[in-house]
Design a protein around this motif. Structure first.
Motif, PDB file in Angstrom:
ATOM      1  N   ILE A   7       0.839  -1.209   0.000  1.00 57.67           N
ATOM      2  CA  ILE A   7       0.000   0.000   0.000  1.00 57.67           C
ATOM      3  C   ILE A   7       0.866   1.248   0.000  1.00 57.67           C
ATOM      4  CG2 ILE A   7      -1.613   1.326   1.424  1.00 57.67           C
ATOM      5  CD1 ILE A   7      -2.869  -1.365   2.225  1.00 57.67           C
ATOM      6  N   VAL A   8       1.882   1.262   0.838  1.00 57.02           N
ATOM      7  CA  VAL A   8       2.773   2.436   0.907  1.00 57.02           C
ATOM      8  C   VAL A   8       3.527   2.616  -0.407  1.00 57.02           C
ATOM      9  CG1 VAL A   8       4.807   3.370   2.072  1.00 57.02           C
ATOM     10  CG2 VAL A   8       2.967   2.353   3.406  1.00 57.02           C
ATOM     11  N   GLY A  10       2.615   1.592  -3.349  1.00 64.73           N
ATOM     12  CA  GLY A  10       1.657   2.013  -4.363  1.00 64.73           C
ATOM     13  C   GLY A  10       1.323   3.489  -4.262  1.00 64.73           C
ATOM     14  N   ALA A  11       1.167   3.984  -3.055  1.00 67.45           N
ATOM     15  CA  ALA A  11       0.873   5.409  -2.870  1.00 67.45           C
ATOM     16  C   ALA A  11       2.043   6.274  -3.330  1.00 67.45           C
ATOM     17  CB  ALA A  11       0.556   5.689  -1.405  1.00 67.45           C
ATOM     18  N   TRP A  13       4.342   5.404  -5.562  1.00 66.06           N
ATOM     19  CA  TRP A  13       4.433   5.273  -7.020  1.00 66.06           C
ATOM     20  C   TRP A  13       3.355   6.103  -7.718  1.00 66.06           C
ATOM     21  CZ3 TRP A  13       7.742   4.083 -10.552  1.00 66.06           C
ATOM     22  CH2 TRP A  13       7.321   3.829 -11.836  1.00 66.06           C
ATOM     23  N   ALA A  32      -2.407   8.452  -6.158  1.00 69.17           N
ATOM     24  CA  ALA A  32      -1.819   7.779  -5.002  1.00 69.17           C
ATOM     25  C   ALA A  32      -2.813   6.809  -4.374  1.00 69.17           C
ATOM     26  CB  ALA A  32      -1.351   8.810  -3.979  1.00 69.17           C
ATOM     27  N   ALA A  33      -4.063   7.218  -4.244  1.00 66.75           N
ATOM     28  CA  ALA A  33      -5.073   6.348  -3.629  1.00 66.75           C
ATOM     29  C   ALA A  33      -5.360   5.127  -4.495  1.00 66.75           C
ATOM     30  CB  ALA A  33      -6.347   7.133  -3.367  1.00 66.75           C
ATOM     31  N   SER A  34      -5.534   5.356  -5.781  1.00 64.66           N
ATOM     32  CA  SER A  34      -5.857   4.213  -6.653  1.00 64.66           C
ATOM     33  C   SER A  34      -4.678   3.251  -6.779  1.00 64.66           C
ATOM     34  CB  SER A  34      -6.309   4.702  -8.022  1.00 64.66           C
ATOM     35  OG  SER A  34      -5.288   5.426  -8.657  1.00 64.66           O
ATOM     36  N   SER A  35      -3.481   3.770  -6.844  1.00 64.64           N
ATOM     37  CA  SER A  35      -2.313   2.895  -6.910  1.00 64.64           C
ATOM     38  C   SER A  35      -2.104   2.150  -5.598  1.00 64.64           C
ATOM     39  CB  SER A  35      -1.063   3.701  -7.251  1.00 64.64           C
ATOM     40  OG  SER A  35      -1.173   4.230  -8.538  1.00 64.64           O
ATOM     41  N   ALA A  36      -2.383   2.804  -4.484  1.00 66.23           N
ATOM     42  CA  ALA A  36      -2.255   2.141  -3.187  1.00 66.23           C
ATOM     43  C   ALA A  36      -3.236   0.981  -3.086  1.00 66.23           C
ATOM     44  CB  ALA A  36      -2.485   3.137  -2.058  1.00 66.23           C
ATOM     45  N   PHE A  39      -1.947  -1.848  -5.575  1.00 68.69           N
ATOM     46  CA  PHE A  39      -0.757  -2.536  -5.065  1.00 68.69           C
ATOM     47  C   PHE A  39      -1.089  -3.334  -3.807  1.00 68.69           C
ATOM     48  CE2 PHE A  39       1.372  -0.330  -8.198  1.00 68.69           C
ATOM     49  CZ  PHE A  39       2.753  -0.382  -8.116  1.00 68.69           C
ATOM     50  N   GLY A  40      -1.972  -2.804  -2.962  1.00 67.40           N
ATOM     51  CA  GLY A  40      -2.380  -3.530  -1.762  1.00 67.40           C
ATOM     52  C   GLY A  40      -3.097  -4.821  -2.106  1.00 67.40           C
TER      53      GLY A  40
END
Length: 55
Positions: A7-8, A10-11, A13, A32-36, A39-40
């Motif tokens: 999650i971190v 992803g945010a 990135w 950041a939210a969608s990537s987190a 990735f999570g």
């Protein structure tokens, strides 16, 4: 633990991608939210597969 790291990462990135594409503050937050989330979820499924294989 692995999911939190995903999650971190992803945010970070997602924020980096949005900044590189010259996005404003809300664009950076959305990326950041969608990537987190992505990735999570990815690291969650990877950790489930690894646990099923090794234990």
């Amino acid at each position: 633990m692995l999911v939190i790291a995903g999650i971190v990462a992803g945010a970070i990135w997602g924020g980096y991608l949005a900044r590189r594409r010259k996005g404003n503050r809300l664009d950076i937050l959305q990326y950041a939210a969608s990537s987190a989330i992505a990735f999570g979820l990815l690291t969650y499924f990877i950790s489930v597969v690894l646990l099923r294989i090794f234990f």
